[in-house]
Design a protein around this motif. Structure first.
Motif, mmCIF file in Angstrom:
data_model
loop_
_atom_site.group_PDB
_atom_site.id
_atom_site.type_symbol
_atom_site.label_atom_id
_atom_site.label_comp_id
_atom_site.label_asym_id
_atom_site.label_seq_id
_atom_site.Cartn_x
_atom_site.Cartn_y
_atom_site.Cartn_z
ATOM 1 N N MET A 1 0.839 -1.192 0.000
ATOM 2 C CA MET A 1 0.000 0.000 0.000
ATOM 3 C C MET A 1 0.879 1.249 0.000
ATOM 4 O O MET A 1 1.890 1.305 0.696
ATOM 5 C CB MET A 1 -0.912 0.002 1.229
ATOM 6 C CG MET A 1 -1.897 1.150 1.258
ATOM 7 S SD MET A 1 -3.096 1.007 2.624
ATOM 8 C CE MET A 1 -2.007 1.257 4.023
ATOM 9 N N THR A 2 0.497 2.247 -0.781
ATOM 10 C CA THR A 2 1.269 3.476 -0.870
ATOM 11 C C THR A 2 1.225 4.225 0.453
ATOM 12 O O THR A 2 0.146 4.452 1.009
ATOM 13 C CB THR A 2 0.698 4.386 -1.974
ATOM 14 O OG1 THR A 2 0.709 3.689 -3.211
ATOM 15 C CG2 THR A 2 1.522 5.656 -2.109
ATOM 16 N N PRO A 3 2.381 4.621 0.998
ATOM 17 C CA PRO A 3 2.377 5.399 2.246
ATOM 18 C C PRO A 3 1.588 6.687 2.084
ATOM 19 O O PRO A 3 1.568 7.296 1.006
ATOM 20 C CB PRO A 3 3.864 5.679 2.488
ATOM 21 C CG PRO A 3 4.586 4.610 1.739
ATOM 22 C CD PRO A 3 3.742 4.340 0.531
ATOM 23 N N ARG A 4 0.939 7.121 3.173
ATOM 24 C CA ARG A 4 0.071 8.288 3.129
ATOM 25 C C ARG A 4 0.555 9.369 4.090
ATOM 26 O O ARG A 4 1.065 9.081 5.168
ATOM 27 C CB ARG A 4 -1.368 7.889 3.467
ATOM 28 C CG ARG A 4 -1.992 6.920 2.475
ATOM 29 C CD ARG A 4 -3.337 6.401 2.976
ATOM 30 N NE ARG A 4 -3.177 5.639 4.212
ATOM 31 C CZ ARG A 4 -3.920 5.821 5.306
ATOM 32 N NH1 ARG A 4 -4.859 6.744 5.326
ATOM 33 N NH2 ARG A 4 -3.719 5.067 6.371
ATOM 34 N N VAL A 5 0.346 10.593 3.682
ATOM 35 C CA VAL A 5 0.688 11.754 4.496
ATOM 36 C C VAL A 5 -0.605 12.381 4.996
ATOM 37 O O VAL A 5 -1.521 12.641 4.203
ATOM 38 C CB VAL A 5 1.483 12.793 3.677
ATOM 39 C CG1 VAL A 5 1.778 14.028 4.516
ATOM 40 C CG2 VAL A 5 2.775 12.184 3.141
ATOM 41 N N LEU A 6 -0.704 12.620 6.301
ATOM 42 C CA LEU A 6 -1.857 13.322 6.859
ATOM 43 C C LEU A 6 -1.594 14.818 6.762
ATOM 44 O O LEU A 6 -0.572 15.314 7.253
ATOM 45 C CB LEU A 6 -2.076 12.927 8.315
ATOM 46 C CG LEU A 6 -3.260 13.609 9.019
ATOM 47 C CD1 LEU A 6 -4.580 13.257 8.335
ATOM 48 C CD2 LEU A 6 -3.300 13.231 10.497
ATOM 49 N N VAL A 7 -2.509 15.548 6.116
ATOM 50 C CA VAL A 7 -2.370 16.990 5.901
ATOM 51 C C VAL A 7 -3.527 17.694 6.599
ATOM 52 O O VAL A 7 -4.695 17.442 6.282
ATOM 53 C CB VAL A 7 -2.373 17.328 4.401
ATOM 54 C CG1 VAL A 7 -2.222 18.838 4.197
ATOM 55 C CG2 VAL A 7 -1.261 16.575 3.672
ATOM 56 N N ILE A 8 -3.219 18.570 7.548
ATOM 57 C CA ILE A 8 -4.256 19.293 8.283
ATOM 58 C C ILE A 8 -4.407 20.700 7.711
ATOM 59 O O ILE A 8 -3.441 21.461 7.616
ATOM 60 C CB ILE A 8 -3.934 19.348 9.782
ATOM 61 C CG1 ILE A 8 -3.967 17.925 10.359
ATOM 62 C CG2 ILE A 8 -4.930 20.251 10.517
ATOM 63 C CD1 ILE A 8 -3.740 17.849 11.847
ATOM 64 N N GLN A 9 -5.648 21.015 7.328
ATOM 65 C CA GLN A 9 -6.007 22.316 6.763
ATOM 66 C C GLN A 9 -6.822 23.100 7.774
ATOM 67 O O GLN A 9 -7.653 22.542 8.493
ATOM 68 C CB GLN A 9 -6.804 22.115 5.471
ATOM 69 C CG GLN A 9 -7.217 23.410 4.784
ATOM 70 C CD GLN A 9 -7.955 23.158 3.477
ATOM 71 O OE1 GLN A 9 -7.893 22.057 2.928
ATOM 72 N NE2 GLN A 9 -8.652 24.166 2.972
ATOM 73 N N HIS B 1 -0.240 6.636 9.225
ATOM 74 C CA HIS B 1 0.276 7.610 8.264
ATOM 75 C C HIS B 1 1.806 7.676 8.353
ATOM 76 O O HIS B 1 2.384 7.505 9.430
ATOM 77 C CB HIS B 1 -0.310 8.990 8.500
ATOM 78 C CG HIS B 1 -1.744 9.116 8.089
ATOM 79 N ND1 HIS B 1 -2.789 8.925 8.974
ATOM 80 C CD2 HIS B 1 -2.316 9.384 6.888
ATOM 81 C CE1 HIS B 1 -3.934 9.086 8.342
ATOM 82 N NE2 HIS B 1 -3.686 9.357 7.069
ATOM 83 N N ALA B 2 2.422 7.950 7.220
ATOM 84 C CA ALA B 2 3.880 8.011 7.181
ATOM 85 C C ALA B 2 4.421 9.339 7.671
ATOM 86 O O ALA B 2 5.592 9.430 8.071
ATOM 87 C CB ALA B 2 4.368 7.760 5.749
ATOM 88 N N ALA B 3 3.601 10.405 7.633
ATOM 89 C CA ALA B 3 4.088 11.739 7.983
ATOM 90 C C ALA B 3 2.909 12.651 8.245
ATOM 91 O O ALA B 3 1.770 12.365 7.863
ATOM 92 C CB ALA B 3 4.954 12.309 6.856
ATOM 93 N N LEU B 4 3.207 13.782 8.891
ATOM 94 C CA LEU B 4 2.214 14.806 9.186
ATOM 95 C C LEU B 4 2.671 16.128 8.583
ATOM 96 O O LEU B 4 3.818 16.538 8.756
ATOM 97 C CB LEU B 4 2.057 14.968 10.704
ATOM 98 C CG LEU B 4 1.178 16.124 11.196
ATOM 99 C CD1 LEU B 4 -0.275 15.934 10.770
ATOM 100 C CD2 LEU B 4 1.283 16.267 12.717
ATOM 101 N N VAL B 5 1.742 16.805 7.881
ATOM 102 C CA VAL B 5 1.960 18.170 7.397
ATOM 103 C C VAL B 5 0.829 19.029 7.946
ATOM 104 O O VAL B 5 -0.347 18.664 7.834
ATOM 105 C CB VAL B 5 1.971 18.242 5.857
ATOM 106 C CG1 VAL B 5 2.052 19.703 5.395
ATOM 107 C CG2 VAL B 5 3.143 17.445 5.288
#
Length: 234
Positions: A1-9, A48-52
Motif C-alpha cells: 500500500m502506498t504510504p500516506r501523508v496526513l495533511v491538516i487544513q 500515516h507516514a508523515a504529518l503536514v
C-alpha cells in the motif's frame, strides 16, 4: 500500500495547493483533514507516514475561537516525540513551536508579505531537508506572526531579512518553515481582502511573473520531505 501523508487544513483559503500533486509525484498520497469543517484531529498519526500542518490566518494561540488548534498542537507534539516525520508551514510552523515549548508573537514591524531570499545558516546548508533549497532562492512570506523563541533543542536553519525565524529543525525528522512552498498565484490571490495593500499587489504580481522559475525549487523541498518520510515511515 502506498504510504500516506496526513495533511491538516485550517481554512478554505489556505488549501494544500501544489503540495498534493508534488507529494503524489514523489510517490506518496495525501489524506486531507479540513479541521475547520469540524473533522476531529486524531490523537496520533496512526498508520500515516508523515504529518503536514498547513498555514492559516488565525493566531496559533487562539484556542477559544479555533477549537481544533489545541488537539493539532497535541498531535504535532506526539508526532515529534515519536520521531516521526513532520512539516509545519507558516501557521503549522508556529503551532509546532508552541507545542514543543517555544514562543510565538506578532512581528514587531508588522506583516511580512512578498518574496524573500532563502538565507540558511550553516546548519541549514547541511540539513537533510533544507539543503534542497539553494541559498538565495526566493520563497513567499505572508505572515503577521512569527516564532519569537525556538523550543528547547530546536535548531535555527534560516533567518529572514528582518531577523525572524525562516525555518527550524524541531526534531530529528521535524521541520517548520515560515514561508509557503505550496502556493501559486491563484491560491495567493484569495488571501487579499478588501483593498489590497501595495505589498500584497506587488507580491501577487511577482509570483504571477516568476512562479514558473520558483516552483521547481519549491517542489524539490517538498520532494525531499517525501523522501525522508518514505525512508522513516514510523
Amino acid at each position: 500500500m502506498t504510504p500516506r501523508v496526513l495533511v491538516i487544513q485550517h481554512e478554505d483559503k489556505a488549501p494544500p495547493g501544489l503540495l498534493l500533486p508534488w507529494v503524489e509525484r514523489a510517490g506518496l498520497t495525501c489524506d486531507l483533514l479540513p479541521a475547520h469543517e469540524g473533522y476531529a484531529v486524531p490523537a496520533d498519526l496512526g498508520d500515516h507516514a508523515a504529518l503536514v500542518v498547513l498555514g492559516g490566518s488565525m493566531d496559533a494561540w487562539d484556542d477559544a475561537a479555533y477549537r481544533w488548534l489545541l488537539p493539532t498542537r497535541a498531535l504535532i507534539a506526539g508526532t515529534v516525540a515519536a520521531g516521526r516525520p513532520f512539516l509545519g508551514v507558516c501557521l503549522g510552523h508556529q503551532l509546532a513551536a508552541l507545542a514543543l515549548g517555544g514562543e510565538v508573537g506578532r512581528l514587531p514591524q508588522g506583516q511580512t508579505v512578498g518574496l524573500r531570499a532563502w538565507v540558511p545558516t550553516s546548519e541549514g546548508l547541511a540539513d537533510p531537508l533544507t539543503r534542497a533549497l539553494s541559498p538565495g532562492t526566493e520563497v513567499l512570506h505572508w505572515n503577521s506572526d512569527t516564532v519569537t523563541a525556538l523550543p528547547p533543542g530546536a535548531t535555527l536553519l534560516a533567518s529572514a531579512g528582518d531577523g525572524s525565524v525562516q525555518a527550524a529543525r524541531l526534531g530529528p525528522l521535524a521541520w517548520g518553515v515560515q514561508f509557503h512552498p505550496e502556493v501559486d498565484a491563484g491560491l495567493v490571490a484569495g488571501w487579499t481582502t478588501g483593498r489590497p495593500t501595495d505589498a500584497e499587489v506587488g507580491a501577487l504580481q511577482a509570483l504571477r511573473e516568476r512562479q514558473h522559475e520558483l516552483h521547481p525549487a519549491w517542489e524539490q523541498l517538498v520532494r525531499r520531505f517525501v523522501a525522508l518520510a518514505a525512508a522513516h515511515p514510523g
